[in-house]
Design a protein around this motif. Structure first.
Motif, PDB file in Angstrom:
ATOM      1  N   TYR A  72       0.855  -1.186   0.000  1.00  0.00           N
ATOM      2  CA  TYR A  72       0.000   0.000   0.000  1.00  0.00           C
ATOM      3  C   TYR A  72       0.896   1.243   0.000  1.00  0.00           C
ATOM      4  O   TYR A  72       2.045   1.211   0.450  1.00  0.00           O
ATOM      5  CB  TYR A  72      -0.976   0.009   1.181  1.00  0.00           C
ATOM      6  N   ARG A  73       0.384   2.325  -0.533  1.00  0.00           N
ATOM      7  CA  ARG A  73       1.206   3.502  -0.808  1.00  0.00           C
ATOM      8  C   ARG A  73       1.822   4.117   0.446  1.00  0.00           C
ATOM      9  O   ARG A  73       2.967   4.564   0.426  1.00  0.00           O
ATOM     10  CB  ARG A  73       0.374   4.550  -1.551  1.00  0.00           C
ATOM     11  N   ASP A  74       1.065   4.143   1.541  1.00  0.00           N
ATOM     12  CA  ASP A  74       1.590   4.740   2.770  1.00  0.00           C
ATOM     13  C   ASP A  74       2.830   4.003   3.255  1.00  0.00           C
ATOM     14  O   ASP A  74       3.751   4.611   3.809  1.00  0.00           O
ATOM     15  CB  ASP A  74       0.522   4.741   3.861  1.00  0.00           C
ATOM     16  N   HIS A  75       2.849   2.680   3.067  1.00  0.00           N
ATOM     17  CA  HIS A  75       3.997   1.885   3.510  1.00  0.00           C
ATOM     18  C   HIS A  75       5.229   2.229   2.682  1.00  0.00           C
ATOM     19  O   HIS A  75       6.335   2.406   3.214  1.00  0.00           O
ATOM     20  CB  HIS A  75       3.661   0.401   3.388  1.00  0.00           C
ATOM     21  N   ALA A  76       5.055   2.328   1.364  1.00  0.00           N
ATOM     22  CA  ALA A  76       6.183   2.684   0.509  1.00  0.00           C
ATOM     23  C   ALA A  76       6.678   4.096   0.822  1.00  0.00           C
ATOM     24  O   ALA A  76       7.888   4.361   0.845  1.00  0.00           O
ATOM     25  CB  ALA A  76       5.760   2.575  -0.958  1.00  0.00           C
ATOM     26  N   LYS A  77       5.746   4.991   1.101  1.00  0.00           N
ATOM     27  CA  LYS A  77       6.113   6.372   1.400  1.00  0.00           C
ATOM     28  C   LYS A  77       6.903   6.471   2.690  1.00  0.00           C
ATOM     29  O   LYS A  77       7.914   7.176   2.752  1.00  0.00           O
ATOM     30  CB  LYS A  77       4.838   7.223   1.484  1.00  0.00           C
ATOM     31  N   GLU A  78       6.461   5.757   3.744  1.00  0.00           N
ATOM     32  CA  GLU A  78       7.163   5.833   5.020  1.00  0.00           C
ATOM     33  C   GLU A  78       8.554   5.217   4.936  1.00  0.00           C
ATOM     34  O   GLU A  78       9.458   5.569   5.701  1.00  0.00           O
ATOM     35  CB  GLU A  78       6.353   5.138   6.125  1.00  0.00           C
ATOM     36  N   ALA A  79       8.732   4.257   4.017  1.00  0.00           N
ATOM     37  CA  ALA A  79      10.025   3.600   3.851  1.00  0.00           C
ATOM     38  C   ALA A  79      10.914   4.314   2.836  1.00  0.00           C
ATOM     39  O   ALA A  79      12.030   3.867   2.562  1.00  0.00           O
ATOM     40  CB  ALA A  79       9.812   2.150   3.409  1.00  0.00           C
ATOM     41  N   ASN A  80      10.398   5.436   2.279  1.00  0.00           N
ATOM     42  CA  ASN A  80      11.135   6.185   1.259  1.00  0.00           C
ATOM     43  C   ASN A  80      11.536   5.298   0.089  1.00  0.00           C
ATOM     44  O   ASN A  80      12.662   5.371  -0.421  1.00  0.00           O
ATOM     45  CB  ASN A  80      12.381   6.848   1.870  1.00  0.00           C
TER      46      ASN A  80
END
Length: 240
Positions: free
Chosen positions: A85-93
């Motif tokens: 999910y997008r939030d996970h990718a975003k938080e992991a940069n």
């Protein structure tokens, strides 16, 4: 002939000490995980057969111990999705992947709901024990190059799923058939339940390792994954 159950549990029977499948009445026990934690005597209708072809009978039994809804011997492999999910990718940069990021866990990693615990080995008691809560799906048949339009025909059921460490997954107090559409998934971590005071955190999207400050699993923590229409997966964290 396919299964006719709607809310399946796997359990050790109070009457005979053997492992069985059963159908839970959601009107009496809307959350079987919470009911078992609270010490309720949960009655089920015995299911004859497997989760793939089981038929509900008129025989009533009671749960002595709740187990994972499927046994290790029935699980050839556990496939997991990363950056799903997008939030996970975003938080992991990390960039949004063009294709699914897939990894696996061995079937021996399968564990069950309360009273089973999340056992953290000594080598992982260094602040690296992370958590994740997801919806799992059991596939009822093998396949390859399955069209997206036919993909859902291969599923059997779904239930809550909790990933912790690299060799341990806790899975579902119950299964739901058909799986709920777009269910709400809630992850709660109650810190140090053995302490004189408790602080319960309802965790938002993402994983603990990426938070600031970082949230990791500690001895005595109470980990809960709740999925509407299915129930709550509850496990206490135990440092070996």
């Amino acid at each position: 002939m396919g299964p006719n159950w709607a809310h399946l549990v796997r359990f050790i029977g109070e009457e005979d000490g053997q492992t069985h499948l059963g159908e839970v009445d959601p009107n009496k026990y809307p959350d079987v995980g919470i009911a078992i934690l609270n010490g309720e005597r949960v009655a089920v209708k015995l299911i004859k057969g497997s989760i793939f072809d089981g038929r509900v009978t008129d025989t009533t039994m009671h749960i002595a111990r709740l187990l994972a809804p499927i046994g290790i011997e029935e699980v050839p492999i556990i496939r997991c999705m990363g950056l799903n999910y997008r939030d996970h990718a975003k938080e992991a940069n990390m960039p949004i992947p063009d294709v699914p990021v897939v990894f696996i866990k061995p079937r021996t990693a399968l564990n069950g709901p309360h009273p089973a615990k999340i056992n953290v080995p000594k080598i992982a008691q260094d602040g690296s024990s992370d958590y994740e809560a997801e919806l799992s799906i059991i596939l009822s048949k093998t396949g390859r190059d399955i069209p997206e339009s036919e993909a859902m025909d291969s599923r059997t059921a779904s239930g809550p799923f909790q990933k912790a460490l690299t060799d341990l997954v806790h899975w579902a107090p119950s299964l739901c058939l058909p799986p709920p559409s777009a269910p709400r998934i809630i992850c709660k971590l109650e810190l140090s339940i053995m302490a004189m005071w408790c602080k319960t955190q309802t965790l938002g999207p993402g994983i603990g390792a990426m938070r600031n400050p970082k949230i990791v699993l500690k001895h005595g923590d109470d980990m809960r994954v709740e999925i509407e229409k299915i129930g709550t997966l509850i496990n206490e964290v135990y440092y070996e």
